[in-house]
Scaffold this active site. Structure first.
Site, short mmCIF file in Angstrom:
data_model
loop_
_atom_site.label_atom_id
_atom_site.label_comp_id
_atom_site.label_asym_id
_atom_site.label_seq_id
_atom_site.Cartn_x
_atom_site.Cartn_y
_atom_site.Cartn_z
N ASN A 1 0.74 -1.20 -0.22
CA ASN A 1 0.00 0.00 -0.15
C ASN A 1 1.02 1.09 -0.10
OD1 ASN A 1 -1.75 1.91 0.47
ND2 ASN A 1 -2.86 1.11 2.20
N ARG B 1 -2.36 -2.22 -3.65
CA ARG B 1 -3.69 -1.39 -3.40
C ARG B 1 -3.66 -0.42 -4.36
NH1 ARG B 1 -5.56 2.18 1.62
NH2 ARG B 1 -8.00 2.39 0.76
N HIS C 1 -13.23 1.63 0.24
CA HIS C 1 -12.95 0.51 1.11
C HIS C 1 -13.57 -0.86 0.42
CE1 HIS C 1 -13.10 3.66 4.77
NE2 HIS C 1 -11.89 3.56 4.37
N LEU D 1 -15.79 1.42 10.07
CA LEU D 1 -15.62 2.64 10.74
C LEU D 1 -14.34 2.71 11.34
CD1 LEU D 1 -18.86 2.48 13.03
CD2 LEU D 1 -18.55 3.15 10.76
N GLY E 1 -11.06 6.62 8.24
CA GLY E 1 -11.92 6.85 7.01
C GLY E 1 -13.28 6.03 7.36
N ARG F 1 -12.58 14.07 8.05
CA ARG F 1 -13.41 14.42 6.94
C ARG F 1 -14.95 14.70 7.45
NH1 ARG F 1 -12.06 9.35 3.71
NH2 ARG F 1 -9.76 9.26 4.00
N ASP G 1 -8.97 11.39 16.89
CA ASP G 1 -9.02 10.06 17.39
C ASP G 1 -10.19 9.69 18.39
OD1 ASP G 1 -8.18 7.72 19.00
OD2 ASP G 1 -6.24 7.97 18.05
N ARG H 1 -11.05 7.36 20.11
CA ARG H 1 -10.74 6.94 21.63
C ARG H 1 -10.64 8.10 22.40
NH1 ARG H 1 -5.81 3.17 19.68
NH2 ARG H 1 -5.74 4.93 18.32
N GLY I 1 -11.07 -0.13 12.86
CA GLY I 1 -10.63 0.32 14.36
C GLY I 1 -11.66 0.64 15.32
N ILE I 2 -12.61 1.64 14.74
CA ILE I 2 -13.79 2.04 15.83
C ILE I 2 -14.77 0.79 15.84
CG2 ILE I 2 -15.73 3.71 16.24
CD1 ILE I 2 -13.80 5.75 14.71
N GLY I 3 -15.21 0.41 14.34
CA GLY I 3 -16.33 -0.43 14.40
C GLY I 3 -15.94 -1.90 15.41
N GLU I 4 -14.53 -2.12 15.36
CA GLU I 4 -14.11 -3.41 15.89
C GLU I 4 -14.08 -3.16 17.47
OE1 GLU I 4 -10.80 -5.14 13.87
OE2 GLU I 4 -11.73 -4.66 12.25
N GLU J 1 -7.70 -6.42 5.12
CA GLU J 1 -7.56 -6.10 3.75
C GLU J 1 -6.38 -6.51 2.96
OE1 GLU J 1 -8.67 -1.86 5.21
OE2 GLU J 1 -9.04 -1.56 3.29
#
Ligand code: ADP
Length: 395
Positions: free
Chosen positions: A9, A91, A180, A209, A212, A241, A282, A284, A330-333, A382
């Site tokens: 990437n 990628r 994504h 989530l 991005g 964003r 961030d 967190r 990161g957020i979703g998990e 990914e």
């Protein structure tokens, strides 16, 4: 015996790589080189069983970065020779309306990626730089481009067309592309496996989530709607964003606030979202601030939740029947609170979270037993998706 793919990437000043065992899915090694072309770069190489290598040094360009990477494999391992390299996967962010799947890279494909640069001026040229340097570093191996947009080319015209003058749209290739894609594809396929049903029978809403963020409605393994647009700026609230915004705001910022187009671009892409609303991009830190009762963090979470619920509601309507909602990235998990606010008050639509399962960790179902629509956390991968697509094409 191991069969591996080298996944790359490349950004304009960075290079992320992973050597993936395509059969077990394990990462055999990986690393990140940052600040390429700047006065001091930073390079990291990691593999199970070896001490992490971290070096600060001048890295003038991507070719030197690859040179550094090869030296790490030589000096610290693992041995690339014993890894049975099948090929190299790249990628690529923007594949336009042309690439609906991964392709083997030749001069013609490189040219087409370059032709798509006006649609992704920050990303495609950087991806190309990575491709050129990697082909020079790994000659004799097949190189494959895996596009972020490819999975979304199944989105029907009703969803991908913008209601603007047709000729302008056609001339400038303006439409929804979505991004994504490798993550949404990986997670939706895994979701069908977890439900124990054939992919073509399962309808899933995937909520990716991370810094991005994007949502995708997947019907029977095919993307039918997604929240990012011609660019990754559209849709959900992200780290920096804005996501969806009235396009009229841009004219207002230009005419009334006196911002230039470049300043507005920076404002919406780099200084908005969580960062713009709270001072930190961030999640967190936003959650911590909200717990401490800091008003703007509490309000930002309300905006995030409102946007997510609206998107889920729209996708329930688009799909007609939804089997599962999958949270990833990161957020979703990791952020139970965000998952909770994303689905708050949707019990009447058949979505009921189990608070204890939601508070747990790892891949799991987090909906209550009576929930008509199952809700899951499905960690994305990914690199593995790219590696599998490369192996399918060249293996
Ligand atoms: P990227 O899009 O850069 O790949 P990631 O998928 O790594 O981003 O997601 C980064 C986001 O995930 C950040 O906002 C970070 O705060 C958030 N995140 C990571 N771990 C946690 C956690 N334990 N709780 C809440 N948010 C988290």
């Amino acid at each position: 015996m191991t069969r591996s793919v080298f996944v790359i990437n490349a950004g304009s000043s960075s290079l992320k790589y992973q050597l993936v065992d395509v059969d077990s899915g394990a990462a055999l090694a990986g690393g990140l080189i940052e600040r390429i072309g700047e006065t001091t770069g930073e390079a990291k190489h990691q593999a199970p069983g070896i001490e992490k290598v971290v070096e600060r040094r001048v890295i003038p360009d991507h070719e030197h970065a690859f040179g550094w990477v090869l030296r790490q494999f030589d000096q610290h391992g693992p041995s690339l020779d014993s890894a049975q390299l099948l090929g190299v996967g790249h990628r690529v962010v923007q594949g336009g309306a042309r690439f609906d799947r991964a392709v083997r890279i030749d001069e013609d494909v490189q040219q087409q990626i370059e032709d798509l640069a006006p649609l992704a001026p920050l990303h495609n040229p950087a991806n190309l730089q990575g491709i050129r340097s990697a082909r020079a570093t790994f000659p004799g191996y097949p190189h494959v481009a895996v596009f972020d947009t490819a999975f979304h080319l199944t989105i029907p015209p009703a969803a991908h067309r913008y209601a603007i003058e047709a000729q302008v749209a056609a001339e400038h290739r303006i439409r929804k592309y979505g991004f994504h894609g490798t993550s949404h594809q990986f997670v939706s396929r895994r979701m069908a496996e977890l439900l124990g049903r054939p992919l073509d029978e399962v309808n899933t809403i995937v909520l990716h989530l991370g810094n991005g963020a994007s949502a995708t409605a997947v019907r029977g393994g095919r993307s039918v709607e997604t929240s990012m647009g011609m660019t990754p700026l559209a849709g959900l609230v992200m780290g920096t964003r804005s996501g969806d915004i009235d396009p009229g705001v841009i004219f207002h910022l230009h005419r009334v606030a006196g911002l230039s187009i470049d300043e507005i671009d920076t404002l919406l892409n780099k200084r908005s979202g969580l960062l713009g609303m709270t001072g930190t991009g961030d999640m967190r830190d936003v959650l911590q601030a909200a717990d401490a009762g800091i008003e703007r963090a509490v309000e930002a979470l309300e905006v995030v939740g409102h946007r997510l619920r609206g998107t889920v509601g729209a996708y329930l309507a688009h799909l007609g029947r939804t089997d599962a909602i999958a949270f990833t990235a990161g957020i979703g998990e990791n952020a139970a609170r965000v998952r909770e606010i994303a689905l708050e008050g949707l019990e009447g639509l058949g979505i009921v979270l189990d608070p204890e399962r939601n508070a747990g960790r790892g891949e799991r179902r987090i909906s209550a037993d009576g929930s008509a629509i199952e809700v899951w956390v499905v960690p994305t991968n990914e690199e593995l998706e790219i590696a599998r697509q490369v192996a399918d094409l060249v293996g």
